[in-house]
Scaffold this motif. Sequence first.
Motif, PDB file in Angstrom:
ATOM      1  N   LEU A 104       0.824  -1.198   0.000  1.00 31.78           N
ATOM      2  CA  LEU A 104       0.000   0.000   0.000  1.00 31.78           C
ATOM      3  C   LEU A 104       0.861   1.251   0.000  1.00 31.78           C
ATOM      4  CD1 LEU A 104      -2.679  -1.123   2.642  1.00 31.78           C
ATOM      5  CD2 LEU A 104      -2.685  -1.468   0.158  1.00 31.78           C
ATOM      6  N   VAL A 105       0.246   2.358  -0.355  1.00 31.07           N
ATOM      7  CA  VAL A 105       0.945   3.650  -0.337  1.00 31.07           C
ATOM      8  C   VAL A 105       1.360   3.957   1.098  1.00 31.07           C
ATOM      9  CG1 VAL A 105       0.735   6.122  -0.778  1.00 31.07           C
ATOM     10  CG2 VAL A 105      -0.341   4.480  -2.328  1.00 31.07           C
ATOM     11  N   GLY A 106       2.606   4.342   1.285  1.00 33.55           N
ATOM     12  CA  GLY A 106       3.130   4.632   2.621  1.00 33.55           C
ATOM     13  C   GLY A 106       3.882   3.466   3.232  1.00 33.55           C
ATOM     14  N   GLU A 107       3.720   2.270   2.658  1.00 42.70           N
ATOM     15  CA  GLU A 107       4.447   1.105   3.165  1.00 42.70           C
ATOM     16  C   GLU A 107       5.775   0.949   2.419  1.00 42.70           C
ATOM     17  OE1 GLU A 107       0.896  -1.906   4.642  1.00 42.70           O
ATOM     18  OE2 GLU A 107       1.691  -2.121   2.617  1.00 42.70           O
ATOM     19  N   SER A 108       6.712   0.270   3.046  1.00 46.94           N
ATOM     20  CA  SER A 108       8.024   0.019   2.444  1.00 46.94           C
ATOM     21  C   SER A 108       8.424  -1.412   2.760  1.00 46.94           C
ATOM     22  CB  SER A 108       9.065   0.996   2.991  1.00 46.94           C
ATOM     23  OG  SER A 108      10.334   0.751   2.422  1.00 46.94           O
ATOM     24  N   ALA A 109       8.909  -2.114   1.738  1.00 47.06           N
ATOM     25  CA  ALA A 109       9.296  -3.517   1.910  1.00 47.06           C
ATOM     26  C   ALA A 109      10.719  -3.717   1.387  1.00 47.06           C
ATOM     27  CB  ALA A 109       8.324  -4.437   1.186  1.00 47.06           C
ATOM     28  N   GLN A 110      11.366  -4.748   1.871  1.00 43.03           N
ATOM     29  CA  GLN A 110      12.707  -5.071   1.415  1.00 43.03           C
ATOM     30  C   GLN A 110      12.648  -5.843   0.103  1.00 43.03           C
ATOM     31  OE1 GLN A 110      14.397  -7.173   4.757  1.00 43.03           O
ATOM     32  NE2 GLN A 110      15.099  -5.310   5.742  1.00 43.03           N
ATOM     33  N   VAL A 111      13.621  -5.569  -0.771  1.00 44.97           N
ATOM     34  CA  VAL A 111      13.673  -6.199  -2.091  1.00 44.97           C
ATOM     35  C   VAL A 111      14.824  -7.196  -2.116  1.00 44.97           C
ATOM     36  CG1 VAL A 111      13.749  -5.806  -4.569  1.00 44.97           C
ATOM     37  CG2 VAL A 111      12.848  -4.031  -3.065  1.00 44.97           C
ATOM     38  N   TYR A 112      14.555  -8.404  -2.620  1.00 46.19           N
ATOM     39  CA  TYR A 112      15.567  -9.453  -2.614  1.00 46.19           C
ATOM     40  C   TYR A 112      15.921  -9.962  -4.012  1.00 46.19           C
ATOM     41  CZ  TYR A 112      14.827  -9.568   2.393  1.00 46.19           C
ATOM     42  OH  TYR A 112      14.727  -9.212   3.715  1.00 46.19           O
TER      43      TYR A 112
END
Length: 280
Positions: A104-112
């Motif tokens: 969602l907008v405002g969320e941040s996730a790690q990229v692998y």
Amino acid sequence: MSIGLALIVLSGCLSSGPNENSINTMVAQIVSEAETQTAAAFTITPIVTSTATLTSTSTQTPTLTLSPTPIFTFTPAIPQISVSVPTNCRVGPGAAYRRVGALLVGESAQVYGRDPTGRYWFIQNLDSPGNFCWLWGEYATVTGNFIALPVFTPPPTPTFTPTPLPDIKVSYAGKDTCVGWWIEVEIKNKSDVTFRSIALTVKDTVTNITISTSADDFTDLDGCLTVNTNNKMNPGTTHIVSAPAFAYDPTGHKLTATVTACSEKGLNGICVSEQITFTP
């Protein structure tokens, strides 16, 4: 004056008869002392006459040049991804794969990782901690050293198995009476879906009266005494279902019957409807 005194002394010494070597030595000493005293007594101080020349001297104040303070941007060890539009996250890179979450907008996730086309990112699934999913990069922004991310081979595209569509055939089965008059319809299950609930509505287009019912079974009222009930309608089977009763005999009136059958109780699950028009 010192030399004269020395000579007097020297004369006295000569009268006593010193040898020549002694004299020479004494004279040398006296002259040496005299020269030293004369040099000490008479110091010639040179007078230097200089013509002053006015020279315009510009004194420059050094300008302090400030170097800008370097701004250190933190680059996370694991690249991060965010989106400007809510984006689904799937088990594979494409809409054909099953959806297992969303970023969602405002969320941040790690990229692998990323796919060979560079259009999808393999990220941590925020909706399922400890698991991962593929995110479409159309609305995504990735920060960090994503160039070094490994390229993953996506799982095979799932074979699409179409969900069987429900299908029924409805026809007018007759009219019955006991207390009031009701219409009976015949329903045939033409699909691979099992039906467990039904809704039946009958409208008299002449009187504009509408009657309806819904149930989690399929009931046929046969006159005043016999009731046939089935709790489900299996694929390929046919059932007679009775509508609520009119307070009058609708014979000769144009009627419209609408049947809705659903795969779950309470008119839930997969549903299908069919409408027929007839005159009893």
